[in-house]
Design an enzyme around this catalytic site. Sequence first.
Site, short mmCIF file in Angstrom:
data_model
loop_
_atom_site.label_atom_id
_atom_site.label_comp_id
_atom_site.label_asym_id
_atom_site.label_seq_id
_atom_site.Cartn_x
_atom_site.Cartn_y
_atom_site.Cartn_z
N GLU A 174 3.74 -5.87 7.18
CA GLU A 174 3.14 -4.74 7.92
C GLU A 174 3.66 -4.64 9.35
O GLU A 174 3.75 -3.54 9.92
CB GLU A 174 1.61 -4.88 7.94
CG GLU A 174 0.93 -4.61 6.60
CD GLU A 174 0.84 -5.84 5.71
OE1 GLU A 174 0.13 -5.78 4.69
OE2 GLU A 174 1.50 -6.87 6.04
N ALA A 206 0.85 -1.18 0.00
CA ALA A 206 0.00 0.00 0.00
C ALA A 206 0.89 1.24 0.00
O ALA A 206 2.08 1.17 0.31
CB ALA A 206 -0.91 0.00 1.23
N GLY A 224 -0.12 -4.95 0.80
CA GLY A 224 -1.34 -4.83 0.00
C GLY A 224 -1.23 -5.51 -1.35
O GLY A 224 -2.24 -5.97 -1.90
N GLU A 265 -2.01 -9.06 -0.72
CA GLU A 265 -3.45 -9.14 -0.46
C GLU A 265 -4.25 -9.03 -1.75
O GLU A 265 -5.24 -9.75 -1.95
CB GLU A 265 -3.86 -8.05 0.53
CG GLU A 265 -3.33 -8.29 1.93
CD GLU A 265 -3.55 -7.12 2.87
OE1 GLU A 265 -3.99 -7.35 4.00
OE2 GLU A 265 -3.26 -5.97 2.47
#
Length: 281
Positions: free
Chosen positions: A155, A89, A132, A135
């Site tokens: 993360e 992200a 991300g 994911e």
Amino acid sequence: YCLICLVNIFLMKNVVVCVWGGQYEYILVEKRGEQSNVGFIQLNRPKALNALCDGLMLEMERALDAFEADADVGAIVITGSERAFAAGADIKEMQNRTFQECYGGNFLVHWNRVSTVKKPVIAAVNGFALGGGCELAMMCDIIYAGEKAQFGQPEILLGTIPGAGGTQRLTRAVGKSLAMELVLTGDRINAQEAKQSGLVSKIYPVDQLVSEAVKCGEKIAANSKLISTMAKEAVNAAFELTLAEGNRLEKRLFHATFATDDRKEGMTAFVEKRKAHFKDK
């Protein structure tokens, strides 16, 4: 386009105007395959290693909606660059967010769109698929990996945890022990380890990955799009339902195929020893 629109497009930086699908800033969108029946989305933030900013995910949602509504498209491929599928992200974008903003605004809620698309979605992962990015790949139905792909949920190293399904989908894909190790250490696994653990289904040379993913999409799109949707629903239910409930759903969907013209055509073609011609009805 009107003259003013053309001027605005010319002046905007990093804007990509596609032949199909309109105007996007962060992604490339087109249809591929010999029959143009495979939707193709390429993340296009090379300087940021395709970091997933909110704008990119909103554009992804737009493109997926368009492909979902396109009767000619039977499968969708999502990819990045050879260096990075998506390195995570966009940390700069979320760095100063507060709890109130995240909770009150339901931050990341629309990132889940990939997992709700009815048509089959294939992730073609080269390079980094971290945070991300990992994911996003796991939201897809099938993951193909390039030989140099790397997967991880780092993360924890940023003082947070996965927030777009990482702890849930990774655990279902690779089991508790490996998922817990990756989430708690921030370590990565390579393509071979990802395949061995069940996270990806196939590995290809870097320069062949995207074309192989499109070929898979073409193979899927050649079947009945209606029946493919039902098959996808049945497989996804295995992660949500008990075995007994899942079997009941599968049986109902199986019975439902007998109400379709495509089921009749498929079985008739088999008996007559010819290729089936599905019409998605």
